[in-house]
Enzyme design. Structure first.
Site, PDB file in Angstrom:
ATOM      1  N   GLU A   1       0.813  -1.227   0.000  1.00 47.92           N
ATOM      2  CA  GLU A   1       0.000   0.000   0.000  1.00 47.92           C
ATOM      3  C   GLU A   1       0.842   1.271   0.000  1.00 47.92           C
ATOM      4  O   GLU A   1       1.695   1.466   0.863  1.00 47.92           O
ATOM      5  CB  GLU A   1      -0.938   0.007   1.217  1.00 47.92           C
ATOM      6  CG  GLU A   1      -1.880   1.195   1.260  1.00 47.92           C
ATOM      7  CD  GLU A   1      -2.928   1.104   2.349  1.00 47.92           C
ATOM      8  OE1 GLU A   1      -3.725   2.049   2.501  1.00 47.92           O
ATOM      9  OE2 GLU A   1      -2.954   0.077   3.070  1.00 47.92           O
TER      10      GLU A   1
ATOM     11  N   LYS B   1      -8.672  -1.125   1.186  1.00 43.22           N
ATOM     12  CA  LYS B   1      -9.667  -1.630   2.126  1.00 43.22           C
ATOM     13  C   LYS B   1     -10.421  -2.747   1.445  1.00 43.22           C
ATOM     14  O   LYS B   1     -10.941  -2.568   0.341  1.00 43.22           O
ATOM     15  CB  LYS B   1     -10.655  -0.535   2.566  1.00 43.22           C
ATOM     16  CG  LYS B   1     -10.214   0.229   3.790  1.00 43.22           C
ATOM     17  CD  LYS B   1     -10.120  -0.683   4.976  1.00 43.22           C
ATOM     18  CE  LYS B   1      -9.379  -0.028   6.122  1.00 43.22           C
ATOM     19  NZ  LYS B   1      -9.100  -0.994   7.185  1.00 43.22           N
TER      20      LYS B   1
END
Length: 750
Positions: A277, A293
């Protein structure tokens, strides 16, 4: 930034094409043991995984936590000068970057010079006024290095570039050429992959599973009350670790490459990150963030894999989570971007990794004029995807529920350049190796309709690669931790608890015994238990439980599978004044390796502890152990293995863990003390030596006289009898033959 801090000015960057025959990660390995080395590897075929970067040979180091930061700058002689400051860490980094910046230069590279390292999650406390209710591990909140050489490999073009700063203090090109030559010479060093080993006891979590499920339910209750919309809860796993942290990094990269792999060699600790990420990227006036997410495990068959991908893509829960975090990040970036410039350029993009699928969004904005990279970090730190929404209240709840500080986990790793670029990851899937331990955390976002069991399983899926490499089959280890005996019950050792309010904890009002076990047989157990009971009656009087310690220890050995191992068992009895209670009793076990073997030495080094001791508690193995622990720390700080403890009149008494004796000819001298532990092993040694024809005497002796004796030894239940090599500056002869003869009798006949 203090005016007293002298910083050389970077006047230019020399950039050269550079070819080498090694893989990039193998080239970086040549620098992996040098403090300040930072390796950023881009794995996978994602569009954010273009460059491999090696930053090495730092000329500036910035570390600190709390209110103390230290900036170390390399001087012209090659040594580092430390400057301490209580400045806000973000302000300090901003000032350093501005002081060293050269924004007038443009490079066709992501970074040519800058600061590399990490911002720990706990820097949140410098941005917001938060309660700080969990416990830290003493590692820095910030750790950044300015390298004197950067190697960059473009994975698309396969081109390599070597970046070397030129300083105003350099005398022509000589220093730059020296830095380049140093780098080339290091690349030519032979190197073999190291090894690593995790503790056989397996991984221990900061939560028991029921505690984690309960914490999820507490977050759901906060959601029902309207406190928050989402919070990210994590659990930390920990295990003993030995070997090469960079070898672990390479193994992880080989098994499951991700876009933001990072290795930070921080000297006394190492960071190994396998993050997928991106937190923040700045290039020109554009800022980008890529929150993740939504996570689901990969399928075991192609059909199941496709079905899992489809399930995640259609998940309303994960859609809601990601949308919520995207809105949060848009709001954070709006503080530093031009009006209406923030936009979502990709939403709910499915990305595939070795063990999991992720849902990813891309958010971009155009920075306001004059906004620095550090200002962008401050505006968005820590990332919303790993805190929750609203961010501040979520962080308060996280602190209340998680028992340990996160440190680098969910902080950021990467670089802030001196020419207006930045790329930082969110430090998830990240391990820290420190002091013979490895820890890593895994977590997930909790929303209103979260299933606690599935949330727990998601954390295991996210940590699967690291868990498998460490344990080679995590299930057998996590489900079978070391067992302890506590107040009549066998429980996992990491779940053993002493009541915080009893005198045994509040005042150290308790006693313990340490017993060696060889191949399932406790050595001199009756003598140890007799001393424990005698000490209890002497110190506390009254009731002592009638416990068959032998039976408990035999079961403890069996339940832990230690029947053929050498072990150390600690038995303790603490005063418990709760109604209906008298004694808190427990027994713990661990495998034991002889201290000389661990140290790689033939004898122990001693140093005199400057604080004398006079207490009747010295007659007993008391849990009030602070004096001896401080002595241990003193010894280590002064290059010794044990501290020599003196009586109040300055005469020799013992060491912090051993009895002590000396031999001169056929005389054995045991120092006399008005208060000293009646050593069980020492008594056996005295009996053995008397049978060998030695005259054993107990006499008061000062340090100076004691150091004139030719042979000195220490004894305790675990080591037996071992030679002393040195006391302070006096070196002794070492009679290892007599130690071997005595120890054969200690651990067989006695």
């Amino acid at each position: 930034m203090s005016e007293k801090l002298f910083l050389p000015r970077i006047t230019d960057i020399v950039i050269r094409g550079f070819n080498f025959d090694l893989t990039f990660e193998d080239a970086a390995a040549r620098f992996s043991q040098q403090e300040g080395t930072v390796v950023l590897l881009s794995g996978s075929d994602q569009d954010c995984a273009r460059y491999h970067i090696l930053a090495a040979d730092p000329w500036l180091m910035l570390k600190g936590s709390g209110n103390t930061l230290c900036v170390k700058v390399k001087d012209s002689a090659g040594g580092f000068v430390c400057h301490e400051t209580d400045q806000d860490p973000f302000d300090l980094v901003d000032a350093l970057v501005k002081k060293l910046s050269f924004l007038d230069k443009r490079f066709n590279l992501p970074v040519a010079a800058g600061l590399f390292g990490y911002f720990a999650y706990d820097l949140k406390d410098k941005i917001e006024d938060l309660p700080q209710t969990c416990v830290g591990d003493g590692l820095p909140d910030i750790c950044l290095y300015a390298p004197s050489v950067i190697l960059i490999q473009d994975r698309q073009t396969r081109e390599n570039r070597l970046c070397l700063p030129v300083f105003d203090r350099d005398k022509g090109q000589k220093e730059v050429l020296a830095r380049e030559e140093y780098f080339i010479n290091r690349l030519e060093h032979s190197w073999r992959p190291g090894s690593f080993h995790a503790d056989n006891a397996g991984l221990v979590s900061s939560f028991a599973k029921p505690e984690y499920l309960s914490a999820v339910l507490q977050i759901i209750e906060h959601l029902r009350q309207g406190d928050i919309y989402q919070a990210n809860l994590s659990q930390r796993f920990e295990t003993g670790f030995s070997g090469d942290a960079y070898a672990l990094f390479l193994e992880l990269f080989k098994k499951n490459p991700a876009p933001f792999f990072a290795f930070v060699q921080a000297g006394d600790h190492q960071v190994v990150s396998t993050s997928p990420e991106r937190f923040l990227k700045v290039a020109g006036q554009t800022v980008e963030t890529r929150p993740i997410k939504g996570t689901i495990a990969r399928g075991e068959t192609p059909e199941q894999d496709r079905e899992n991908a489809r399930t995640l893509s259609l998940s309303t829960k994960d859609d809601a989570e990601l949308t919520m975090i995207v809105d949060l990040m848009r709001n954070d970036l709006s503080r530093v971007t031009e009006h209406d410039s923030v936009e979502v350029t990709a939403h709910k993009r499915l990305e595939a990794y070795d063990n999991v699928f992720h849902l990813v969004s891309v958010v971009e904005g155009r920075l306001k004029a004059g906004v620095s990279c550090v200002a962008v970090v401050r505006a968005a730190f820590p990332g919303g995807s790993i805190t929750g929404c609203p961010k501040i209240r979520s962080m308060e709840i996280i602190d209340a529920l998680e028992p340990v500080k996160r440190h680098v986990y969910t902080g950021s790793i990467g670089y802030v350049s001196f020419h207006g670029t930045m790329d930082l990851s969110i430090a998830i899937r990240t391990a820290v190796v420190h002091d013979g331990r490895l820890s890593f955390s895994v977590g997930g976002g909790v929303v209103y309709d979260s299933d606690p069991q599935k949330e727990f399983e998601e954390t295991l899926a996210k940590g699967k690669t690291l868990m498998e490499i460490l344990t080679q089959g995590v299930g057998q280890h996590i489900e079978k931790p070391l067992m302890a005996w506590v107040n009549g019950c066998f429980v996992p050792q990491d779940l053993a608890r002493l009541p915080a309010c009893i005198p045994g904890v509040l005042y150290g009002a308790g006693l313990f015994e340490t017993i060696r076990v060889d191949a399932g047989i406790p050595i001199r157990l009756p003598e140890h238990i007799r001393r424990l009971e005698t000490s209890w009656k002497s110190v506390f009087g009254g009731f002592f439980p009638d416990i068959c310690w032998k039976s408990i220890i035999i079961q403890l050995i069996s339940k832990n599978g230690f029947e053929q191992k050498t072990c150390a068992v600690k038995v303790l009895a603490a005063k418990d004044d709760r109604p209906g209670r008298h004694v808190f009793a427990a027994a713990f076990i661990r495998t034991y390796v002889h201290r000389l073997e661990l140290l790689g030495k033939k004898g122990l080094d001693l140093v005199t502890f400057p604080h004398v001791r006079h207490s009747f508690l010295a007659d007993h193995k008391s849990m009030n152990y602070l004096f001896y622990d401080l002595a241990r720390v003193f010894a280590l700080e002064h290059g010794a293995d044990e501290a020599l403890i003196l009586n109040s009149d300055g005469t020799v008494s013992e060491t912090n863990t051993c009895n002590i004796l000396a031999i001169d000819g056929k005389n054995m001298i045991v120092p006399a003390s008005s208060h000293v532990l009646n050593g069980i092993t020492l008594r056996c040694v005295m009996q053995i030596m008397a049978k060998k024809g030695f005259i054993v005497s107990n006499m008061s002796v000062d340090v100076e006289t004691f150091c004139t004796l030719p042979y000195v030894f220490v004894t305790n239940a675990l080591m037996g009898m071992v030679p002393v090599r040195r006391i302070n500056n006096t070196i002794f002869e070492m009679d290892r033959l007599i130690c071997r003869q005595v120890n054969e009798m200690l651990f067989s006949a006695c």
